[in-house]
Design an enzyme around this catalytic site. Structure first.
Site, short mmCIF file in Angstrom:
data_model
loop_
_atom_site.label_atom_id
_atom_site.label_comp_id
_atom_site.label_asym_id
_atom_site.label_seq_id
_atom_site.Cartn_x
_atom_site.Cartn_y
_atom_site.Cartn_z
CE1 TYR A 67 -3.06 -3.00 0.34
CE2 TYR A 67 -3.24 -2.60 2.69
CZ TYR A 67 -3.57 -3.35 1.57
OH TYR A 67 -4.42 -4.43 1.69
CG HIS A 152 -0.78 -8.88 0.26
ND1 HIS A 152 -0.39 -7.56 0.20
CD2 HIS A 152 -2.10 -8.88 -0.04
CE1 HIS A 152 -1.42 -6.80 -0.11
NE2 HIS A 152 -2.47 -7.58 -0.27
#
Length: 334
Positions: A67, A152
């Site tokens: 992010y 992830h």
């Protein structure tokens, strides 16, 4: 007892031993937005969003190196600094290392974040890569541990490597006390199902596949309940389609233009919601929480205003008759 059954039994025992309450406030703070997802957000607005979340009772915060190429973790860590560490939970993710990039452009086209491309992502599910990733995340966050570490998106690069290398390494880190719980975060039902069956997951982050709009992960959610694996549901607005009382012009689904058939379905669901005095976003927040395995939801925000709006939506009481009517209309799986 089969290997899978034994692993599942171990997972249930571990979940009890952890005693990690994921239900921390009206929702978890999804940190992609303050990493400049799709558009710039100032440091001041990012801090205000975290402060507003704290003020409305949010005590769970999710982030990732992905992010904003680390900017979400840095901003979140700075905003939480000075608050009692035992009062909140933080989750982050492994699987992508951040390595030096060209530094002559931005990440928006390749990664979706409006930040300079002085760093780039490098997939690395190896044991050394997982440990390095978590060490670097802790540095950016300014913490000595995180509460949850997710692998992830292993389906994007190598699910097999993720489940045979990265996930076992995360369990080692859990046993060492660097993390309190481990799991996998993905929007792939197949990947999450495979992860759950390893018996190594304490929790999964399920993105956009168990929502008011559609429930292709219903069997997975039921399986998690049977195994004692917690679920954190994210993407409950289906990237925008359910994020307003009526789908707006140009509504998105999976971060692309929403197909007309899904826009029509969302409008039909909104019709039923309105008959019960409930907005579409409020129903979208309430729906996944009905499942026994879903212990929390995470909502991505970029401003204090969005935080307060989502808190109001989460506080809305949704009558049971709404779900009955949606099932009767064929808009919700029985």
């Amino acid at each position: 007892m089969s290997g899978h059954d034994a692993a599942a039994a171990d997972a249930v025992d571990r979940d009890r031993d952890l005693d990690l309450d994921l239900d921390r406030g009206p929702f978890w703070f999804g940190g992609a937005g303050i990493g400049n997802l799709l558009r710039p957000v100032s440091d001041e607005d990012a801090r205000a969003a975290v402060d507003a979340a704290w003020d409305v009772g949010v005590r769970g915060f999710d982030t990732a190196p992905h992010y904003g190429l680390g900017s979400s973790e840095r901003r979140l860590g700075a905003a939480l600094a000075g608050r009692p560490r035992d009062a909140y939970l933080v989750s982050t993710k492994v699987g992508r290392l951040l390595v030096p990039g060209r530094g002559d452009g931005d990440d928006l086209e390749s990664g979706g974040f409006a930040v300079p491309d002085d760093l780039v992502r490098q997939w690395d599910p190896s044991p050394s890569g997982v440990r390095r990733s978590l060490d670097e995340s802790l540095d950016r966050l300014g913490l000595d541990h995180v509460d949850i570490a997710y692998l992830h998106d292993p389906d994007v690069y190598s699910l097999r490597d993720g489940l045979t290398q990265a996930l076992p390494t995360l369990t080692e880190l859990r046993d060492e006390g660097v993390v309190r719980a481990v799991g996998v975060g993905s929007n792939s039902v197949a990947a999450l199902s495979a992860a759950v069956e390893t018996g190594l997951c304490d929790v999964i982050m399920l993105a956009g596949r168990y929502t008011l709009l559609e429930q292709p992960a219903a069997a997975l959610v039921a399986r998690c309940a049977a195994l004692g694996v917690a679920v954190v549901a994210v993407g409950v607005y289906n990237s925008g389609l359910l994020g307003a009382p009526r789908p707006p012009a140009g509504a998105t689904y999976d971060y692309a233009a929403a197909p007309e058939s899904l826009v029509a379905r969302a409008n039909a669901i909104a019709d039923v919601c309105e008959r019960h005095g409930v907005t579409l976003p409020s129903a979208a927040i309430a729906f996944p929480r009905r499942a026994a395995a879903v212990q929390a939801i995470a909502l991505g925000v970029q401003s204090a205003e969005q935080v307060r709006q989502n808190a109001e939506r989460a506080a809305t009481a949704v009558p049971e008759a709404l779900w009955d009517d949606l099932r009767a209309a064929g808009l919700l799986d029985a």
